[in-house]
Design an enzyme around this catalytic site. Structure first.
Site, PDB file in Angstrom:
ATOM      1  N   LEU A  90      43.101  43.300  34.959  1.00 38.57           N
ATOM      2  CA  LEU A  90      42.853  42.359  36.060  1.00 38.57           C
ATOM      3  C   LEU A  90      43.874  41.228  36.074  1.00 38.57           C
ATOM      4  CD1 LEU A  90      38.942  42.102  35.989  1.00 38.57           C
ATOM      5  CD2 LEU A  90      40.363  43.533  37.464  1.00 38.57           C
ATOM      6  N   CYS A  91      45.124  41.552  35.713  1.00 33.27           N
ATOM      7  CA  CYS A  91      46.185  40.539  35.720  1.00 33.27           C
ATOM      8  C   CYS A  91      47.436  41.075  36.421  1.00 33.27           C
ATOM      9  CB  CYS A  91      46.502  40.064  34.307  1.00 33.27           C
ATOM     10  SG  CYS A  91      46.767  41.374  33.107  1.00 33.27           S
ATOM     11  N   GLY A  92      47.212  41.798  37.511  1.00 34.12           N
ATOM     12  CA  GLY A  92      48.324  42.285  38.305  1.00 34.12           C
ATOM     13  C   GLY A  92      49.206  43.256  37.542  1.00 34.12           C
TER      14      GLY A  92
END
Length: 293
Positions: A90-92
């Protein structure tokens, strides 16, 4: 075409997701400040350590007293890659950028006929690299239970790398991580740990014309400093990764929150149009029935 109930449920679901992404963005923003401060505080110590090593290495030169960690084995056959990524997603594209950078380096080494070994620090990098290079991964360091990265975590990795080198498991060790620049910029970086990379620019900062006397001799000092420097560089890489991860997560969750808002607007518009069409249809049926009577 979805029914009104389906659209209403979808809107409620997206709103709930938007609340989660907004909360995650705020949490990442709070953690980013502390992580950025820690990463920036580690940089001067790491850079100064490199300058000191550069100064002492110039005094030792190619002397026999220089430790193998600085001079290397004289071979370039086996390469150890320490790939540091995040434990969570969930951090690109933060993790994929580091893994892609390491993957390109691995392919290049294999094309040159080199032997490659990999140590994965972080679950995400391990998950990505094992798809193609599962047979090359010799170890994995799990930091999921660590709430705050400390020097002891980096020191364990550094000692593990030095232990493998002393056993003759590799000739060159390279550390891969992401250097934190800003919230929207994290740069994948490769740093050679063994043989110790002595920065050429450091000599200009310290003054190469100066003459120093060392006690004990320079070789003994290097034997103590280089293992410590390896742990320091790993520690800095872990701190840079934490700051980069929080910055990338904050940006990703901000984008997700914006996208959720746009989707809610589109779904609400579709819901209102369909509801208005249904009301109009019912009115037409009532009027038509009344006229028929």
């Amino acid at each position: 075409m979805p029914s009104l109930k389906d659209l209403k449920n979808r809107i409620a679901s997206v709103k709930a997701t938007q609340k989660i992404t907004k909360a995650m963005k705020m949490v990442a923003a709070a953690k980013l400040r502390r992580a950025q401060e820690a990463a920036e505080a580690a940089r001067p110590y790491s850079q100064r350590m490199s300058i000191v090593l550069s100064n002492i290495a110039q005094a030792v030169g190619t002397d026999d007293s220089a430790p193998l960690l600085m001079t290397g084995t004289g071979r370039d056959k086996t390469h150890l890659l320490v790939v540091c990524t995040a434990e969570r997603g969930l951090c690109g594209g933060f993790n994929s950028q580091i893994a892609r950078f390491a993957r390109d380096h691995i392919r290049k080494l294999l094309a040159e006929g080199k032997t490659v070994k990999i140590i994965c620090v972080g679950k995400k990098g391990f998950d990505i690299l094992r798809r193609e290079f599962a047979s090359l991964i010799i170890d994995r360091v799990d930091l999921r239970e660590v709430k705050k990265i400390g020097f002891e975590n980096a020191d364990q990795i550094g000692k593990k790398v030095i232990g493998l080198f002393e056993k003759g498991e590799f000739d060159v060790c390279t550390l891969f991580y992401s250097e934190f620049k800003s919230v929207i910029s994290q740069v994948p970086t490769a740093l050679q740990l063994i043989p110790a990379a002595v920065p050429a620019a450091a000599s200009a900062d310290t003054g190469s014309a100066a003459i120093y006397e060392y006690e004990p001799d320079a070789g003994e000092i290097l034997s103590d400093l280089i293992p410590r420097n390896i742990s320091v560089q790993v520690f800095r890489a872990l701190l840079e990764n934490v700051a980069g991860e929080m910055g990338a997560k904050m940006s990703a969750m901000d984008n997700a929150t914006r996208n959720a808002g746009e989707m809610i607007n589109k779904l609400t518009l579709s819901y209102n149009r369909q509801r208005q069409a249904q009301i109009t249809k019912e009115l037409i049926e009532i009027i038509s029935g009344a006229e028929a009577l």
